[in-house]
Design a protein around this motif. Sequence first.
Motif, short mmCIF file in Angstrom:
data_model
loop_
_atom_site.label_atom_id
_atom_site.label_comp_id
_atom_site.label_asym_id
_atom_site.label_seq_id
_atom_site.Cartn_x
_atom_site.Cartn_y
_atom_site.Cartn_z
N GLY A 121 -47.28 7.24 -61.39
CA GLY A 121 -47.51 7.40 -59.96
C GLY A 121 -47.37 8.83 -59.49
N ILE A 122 -46.86 9.02 -58.27
CA ILE A 122 -46.82 10.37 -57.68
C ILE A 122 -45.69 11.22 -58.24
CG2 ILE A 122 -47.87 9.53 -55.56
CD1 ILE A 122 -45.14 9.75 -54.23
N GLY A 123 -44.64 10.60 -58.79
CA GLY A 123 -43.58 11.36 -59.42
C GLY A 123 -42.44 11.73 -58.48
N ILE A 124 -41.31 12.07 -59.09
CA ILE A 124 -40.09 12.40 -58.34
C ILE A 124 -40.30 13.61 -57.44
CG2 ILE A 124 -37.71 13.21 -58.56
CD1 ILE A 124 -37.50 11.58 -61.13
N VAL A 125 -40.93 14.64 -57.98
CA VAL A 125 -41.07 15.90 -57.24
C VAL A 125 -41.82 15.70 -55.93
CG1 VAL A 125 -42.14 18.19 -57.27
CG2 VAL A 125 -40.86 17.39 -59.27
N GLU A 126 -42.99 15.07 -56.00
CA GLU A 126 -43.78 14.87 -54.78
C GLU A 126 -43.07 13.93 -53.82
OE1 GLU A 126 -48.25 13.38 -53.42
OE2 GLU A 126 -47.83 13.90 -55.52
N SER A 127 -42.39 12.91 -54.37
CA SER A 127 -41.66 11.97 -53.52
C SER A 127 -40.57 12.69 -52.73
CB SER A 127 -41.05 10.86 -54.38
OG SER A 127 -40.29 9.97 -53.59
N VAL A 128 -39.82 13.56 -53.41
CA VAL A 128 -38.74 14.30 -52.74
C VAL A 128 -39.31 15.29 -51.72
CG1 VAL A 128 -36.90 16.00 -53.07
CG2 VAL A 128 -37.08 14.04 -54.62
N LYS A 129 -40.38 15.98 -52.09
CA LYS A 129 -41.00 16.93 -51.16
C LYS A 129 -41.54 16.24 -49.92
CE LYS A 129 -42.43 20.54 -54.46
NZ LYS A 129 -43.59 21.22 -55.09
N ASN A 130 -42.09 15.04 -50.09
CA ASN A 130 -42.57 14.28 -48.94
C ASN A 130 -41.43 13.86 -48.02
OD1 ASN A 130 -45.20 14.47 -49.86
ND2 ASN A 130 -45.19 12.45 -50.82
N TYR A 131 -40.27 13.63 -48.63
CA TYR A 131 -39.09 13.19 -47.88
C TYR A 131 -38.38 14.36 -47.21
CZ TYR A 131 -34.56 10.96 -47.00
OH TYR A 131 -33.42 10.47 -46.42
N ASN A 132 -38.34 15.50 -47.90
CA ASN A 132 -37.62 16.68 -47.40
C ASN A 132 -38.55 17.89 -47.46
OD1 ASN A 132 -35.92 18.88 -46.94
ND2 ASN A 132 -34.17 17.94 -47.98
N GLU A 133 -39.12 18.24 -46.34
CA GLU A 133 -40.13 19.30 -46.30
C GLU A 133 -39.55 20.69 -46.58
OE1 GLU A 133 -40.06 19.98 -41.45
OE2 GLU A 133 -41.77 19.00 -42.41
N ASN A 134 -38.22 20.81 -46.58
CA ASN A 134 -37.60 22.10 -46.88
C ASN A 134 -37.59 22.43 -48.37
OD1 ASN A 134 -36.92 22.69 -44.16
ND2 ASN A 134 -35.16 21.30 -44.31
N ILE A 135 -37.87 21.43 -49.19
CA ILE A 135 -37.87 21.63 -50.65
C ILE A 135 -39.29 22.01 -51.08
CG2 ILE A 135 -37.57 20.51 -52.89
CD1 ILE A 135 -35.39 18.81 -51.62
N LYS A 136 -39.41 23.16 -51.73
CA LYS A 136 -40.72 23.71 -52.06
C LYS A 136 -41.04 23.71 -53.55
CE LYS A 136 -41.27 24.69 -47.68
NZ LYS A 136 -42.15 23.87 -46.84
N THR A 137 -40.02 23.76 -54.41
CA THR A 137 -40.26 23.91 -55.85
C THR A 137 -39.90 22.63 -56.60
OG1 THR A 137 -38.06 24.74 -56.40
CG2 THR A 137 -39.72 26.36 -55.66
#
Length: 236
Positions: A121-137
């Motif tokens: 699926g979309i993966g942990i990274v994209e899921s976290v970035k979608n949840y917290n827009e302050n996370i960029k990397t």
Amino acid sequence: MNEQVFLKLKSMDFFAGILPQGFSPTYDSKYADKMHSNIPFKIFKSNELNLEDKVLVYLETSWLSKNRVNFSDDVKSSVLSSLWEIFANAFEHGASESGVFCSGTYDKSTRVLNLIVGDTGIGIVESVKNYNENIKTSKNAILWALKKGNSTYTINLKSVGKPQPRGLGFDILRQLVDVNGGLLEIYTDNVVYQRIKKQDIFHTHMSNIKGSWVKVSLNCKEDVIYRFQNEVPNYF
């Protein structure tokens, strides 16, 4: 197909849902003993009934069976809950129509027990970035997901042991591999994470990894029982 690869997949029940009904490939009996060291390959779909129960039964009977690792009841409950959280996150955020894949091995010579869980699926990274827009990397997204209490979902687990809020899964697994001398790995996006010798190590992958894949490797020691610090040993 290379015979060794074929027999490995056969021993993992990989062909159970792929080969035509009634077709049963054979294997050389000299490989029979090795077959028992493989943990069955499974695909779980998010729309299955009693999904949590099915996953937990699989983990307990196929992965932790035969007392490969000795846990107290409380530790065992927390480990299973933590692993279920990995599955649950994949079901809820992975958005993969293929489901969640899992398998593993037990190496009798090194006494190392492995489990891998993943989705496309979309993966942990994209899921976290979608949840917290302050996370960029990608690295910061993984570090956020690993931190105790952090979760993009907050429901309690109900089927195993005491209710456990989301955000404890990776933290408990990190503590377990630290004490055990094992290894925790995450493959997702363009990053590979490893928790080994109490250190967080990151590698950049050449290409993006589809979905998220989590691997846990534990050393099996017959003379060690894992307990929480506040537990009183029961020798009787």
